[in-house]
Design a protein around this motif. Structure first.
Motif, PDB file in Angstrom:
ATOM      1  N   GLU A  22       0.666  -1.302  -0.034  1.00 20.61           N
ATOM      2  CA  GLU A  22       0.007   0.161  -0.052  1.00 20.61           C
ATOM      3  C   GLU A  22       0.883   1.260   0.087  1.00 20.61           C
ATOM      4  OE1 GLU A  22      -2.356  -0.603   3.511  1.00 20.61           O
ATOM      5  OE2 GLU A  22      -3.873  -1.488   2.438  1.00 20.61           O
ATOM      6  N   THR A  23       2.033   1.209   0.504  1.00 19.94           N
ATOM      7  CA  THR A  23       3.072   2.485   0.599  1.00 19.94           C
ATOM      8  C   THR A  23       4.255   1.981  -0.342  1.00 19.94           C
ATOM      9  OG1 THR A  23       4.139   1.410   2.512  1.00 19.94           O
ATOM     10  CG2 THR A  23       2.305   2.803   2.816  1.00 19.94           C
ATOM     11  N   GLY A  24       5.034   2.767  -0.610  1.00 25.18           N
ATOM     12  CA  GLY A  24       6.180   2.860  -1.457  1.00 25.18           C
ATOM     13  C   GLY A  24       6.092   3.662  -2.424  1.00 25.18           C
ATOM     14  N   LEU A  25       6.886   3.157  -3.580  1.00 26.81           N
ATOM     15  CA  LEU A  25       7.322   4.182  -4.705  1.00 26.81           C
ATOM     16  C   LEU A  25       6.383   3.581  -5.937  1.00 26.81           C
ATOM     17  CD1 LEU A  25      11.072   4.120  -4.538  1.00 26.81           C
ATOM     18  CD2 LEU A  25       9.374   5.727  -3.914  1.00 26.81           C
ATOM     19  N   PHE A  26       5.740   4.324  -6.734  1.00 28.09           N
ATOM     20  CA  PHE A  26       4.723   3.957  -7.696  1.00 28.09           C
ATOM     21  C   PHE A  26       4.881   4.837  -8.903  1.00 28.09           C
ATOM     22  CE2 PHE A  26       2.936   3.263  -3.678  1.00 28.09           C
ATOM     23  CZ  PHE A  26       2.597   1.904  -3.635  1.00 28.09           C
ATOM     24  N   VAL A  27       4.811   4.163 -10.129  1.00 22.51           N
ATOM     25  CA  VAL A  27       4.804   4.972 -11.625  1.00 22.51           C
ATOM     26  C   VAL A  27       3.450   5.468 -11.779  1.00 22.51           C
ATOM     27  CG1 VAL A  27       5.051   4.810 -14.010  1.00 22.51           C
ATOM     28  CG2 VAL A  27       6.478   3.320 -12.526  1.00 22.51           C
ATOM     29  N   VAL A  72       5.014   8.670  -7.681  1.00 22.36           N
ATOM     30  CA  VAL A  72       4.196   9.010  -6.740  1.00 22.36           C
ATOM     31  C   VAL A  72       4.864   8.146  -5.724  1.00 22.36           C
ATOM     32  CG1 VAL A  72       2.001   8.761  -5.583  1.00 22.36           C
ATOM     33  CG2 VAL A  72       2.087   9.233  -8.040  1.00 22.36           C
ATOM     34  N   ILE A  73       4.894   8.780  -4.235  1.00 24.42           N
ATOM     35  CA  ILE A  73       5.382   8.206  -3.058  1.00 24.42           C
ATOM     36  C   ILE A  73       4.323   8.249  -2.305  1.00 24.42           C
ATOM     37  CG2 ILE A  73       7.039   8.127  -1.267  1.00 24.42           C
ATOM     38  CD1 ILE A  73       9.069   9.976  -3.061  1.00 24.42           C
ATOM     39  N   LEU A  74       3.990   7.102  -1.559  1.00 31.32           N
ATOM     40  CA  LEU A  74       2.819   6.934  -0.749  1.00 31.32           C
ATOM     41  C   LEU A  74       3.589   6.330   0.904  1.00 31.32           C
ATOM     42  CD1 LEU A  74      -0.120   5.387  -2.678  1.00 31.32           C
ATOM     43  CD2 LEU A  74       0.145   7.738  -1.919  1.00 31.32           C
ATOM     44  N   ALA A  75       3.194   6.968   1.976  1.00 34.59           N
ATOM     45  CA  ALA A  75       3.636   6.729   3.141  1.00 34.59           C
ATOM     46  C   ALA A  75       2.517   6.980   4.214  1.00 34.59           C
ATOM     47  CB  ALA A  75       4.854   7.267   3.535  1.00 34.59           C
ATOM     48  N   SER A  77       3.569   7.873   7.235  1.00 30.93           N
ATOM     49  CA  SER A  77       4.158   8.778   8.558  1.00 30.93           C
ATOM     50  C   SER A  77       4.996   9.785   7.700  1.00 30.93           C
ATOM     51  CB  SER A  77       4.791   8.119   9.657  1.00 30.93           C
ATOM     52  OG  SER A  77       5.997   7.418   9.097  1.00 30.93           O
ATOM     53  N   GLU A  78       5.374  10.797   8.334  1.00 30.85           N
ATOM     54  CA  GLU A  78       6.351  11.587   7.837  1.00 30.85           C
ATOM     55  C   GLU A  78       7.720  10.980   7.912  1.00 30.85           C
ATOM     56  OE1 GLU A  78       6.291  15.274  10.273  1.00 30.85           O
ATOM     57  OE2 GLU A  78       4.366  16.110   9.437  1.00 30.85           O
ATOM     58  N   PHE A  79       8.048  10.264   8.780  1.00 26.80           N
ATOM     59  CA  PHE A  79       9.180   9.592   9.039  1.00 26.80           C
ATOM     60  C   PHE A  79       9.368   8.583   7.677  1.00 26.80           C
ATOM     61  CE2 PHE A  79      11.836   5.819  10.174  1.00 26.80           C
ATOM     62  CZ  PHE A  79      13.210   6.372  10.592  1.00 26.80           C
ATOM     63  N   GLU A  80       8.487   7.668   7.371  1.00 29.24           N
ATOM     64  CA  GLU A  80       8.331   6.855   6.579  1.00 29.24           C
ATOM     65  C   GLU A  80       8.453   7.556   4.910  1.00 29.24           C
ATOM     66  OE1 GLU A  80       5.893   3.074   4.486  1.00 29.24           O
ATOM     67  OE2 GLU A  80       4.780   4.353   5.905  1.00 29.24           O
ATOM     68  N   LEU A  81       7.926   8.771   4.784  1.00 27.53           N
ATOM     69  CA  LEU A  81       7.782   9.432   3.738  1.00 27.53           C
ATOM     70  C   LEU A  81       9.144   9.965   3.397  1.00 27.53           C
ATOM     71  CD1 LEU A  81       6.783  10.707   1.149  1.00 27.53           C
ATOM     72  CD2 LEU A  81       5.922  12.680   2.682  1.00 27.53           C
TER      73      LEU A  81
END
Length: 256
Positions: A22-27, A72-75, A77-81
């Motif tokens: 659900e989180t991470g890096l996406f095209v 796109v980056i989805l996280a 928390s701010e730390f995870e982002l």
């Protein structure tokens, strides 16, 4: 797994979020350019002196430039982002080459690349309970060809035996010949001619890279032992290869 996944150099960039990622890096939509094809060819024009037109010169392939933008980056928390942004900003920062593997529409191909630019930034906005950032990257492959990740082995079980080697890509594919427990002299023959190895150190695994004509023994180059034609198997054909010693022909389908 999504229909698109880009990985290499320590990063995985997916086509879309999924229950397992659900989180991470996406095209982003239409965010991968330069991978599926080469929009132009390269030629060096040579004008005919005191005459009309130019000399007919070969047309070559340019380097492949691969762009991921938008990303796109989805996280959560701010730390995870910030961690994801740091990973993007450090992607390929040493300048070293790495194998980029792209899974797309059921096809898995790889290319050797360097990162020209990579940037991950915090957009400071939320979407669906997720913190959102953006990324963009550009990579270059000096060799514009894309290769099947796993080279197919075609085994010849006895000296003097032959095997059909098909090339199923859209560009000629260069084979590699491996001879385990190799004799000091052996040869491989195809419709393009014969390549002969003589005066080599016997034993170990001899490996002939048809792209360069280099022969190695257990990974160590043996200069001066190989001579003859080198070749690539034309796409859409299959060529018979005959080995004078037991071994195998490795071929990775090749695409542009």
């Amino acid at each position: 797994m999504s229909a698109l996944e880009v990985r290499g150099g320590g990063l995985v960039i997916r086509g879309a979020p999924s229950p397992s990622a659900e989180t991470g890096l996406f095209v982003g939509r239409d965010g991968l350019q330069g991978w599926q094809g080469l929009p132009s060819r390269r030629r060096e024009a040579m004008a005919r002196a005191v005459s009309d037109g130019e000399f007919d010169v070969p047309v070559r392939l340019p380097a492949r430039v691969i762009t991921i933008d938008p990303g796109v980056i989805l996280a959560r928390s701010e730390f995870e982002l910030q961690q994801w942004c740091d990973q993007v900003n450090g992607w390929g920062a040493t300048g070293l080459r790495f194998w980029l593997v792209v899974d797309h529409l059921g096809q898995q191909l790889t290319s050797l690349v360097r990162v020209i630019s990579a940037e991950g930034v915090d957009l400071q906005r939320r979407a669906g309970g997720m913190l959102r950032g953006s990324m963009a990257a550009q990579l270059v492959a000096a060799d514009p060809r894309k290769y099947a990740v796993d080279a197919k082995p075609f085994v010849v079980g006895a000296g003097g035996g032959a095997v059909l080697v098909p090339s199923r890509g859209n560009f000629p594919a260069t084979p590699t010949i491996e001879i385990p427990s190799a004799p000091a002299a052996w040869s491989v023959t195809s419709p393009a001619g014969t390549f002969t190895v003589t005066g080599a150190t016997a034993g170990g695994t001899h490996r002939l890279d048809m792209r360069t004509g280099r022969v190695t023994r257990n990974g160590v180059w043996m200069p001066g032992v190989g001579r003859g034609r080198i070749w690539a198997v034309p796409n859409g054909t299959q060529w018979e290869h005959t080995l004078s010693a037991p071994g195998r022909v490795l071929l990775a389908d090749t695409y542009v």
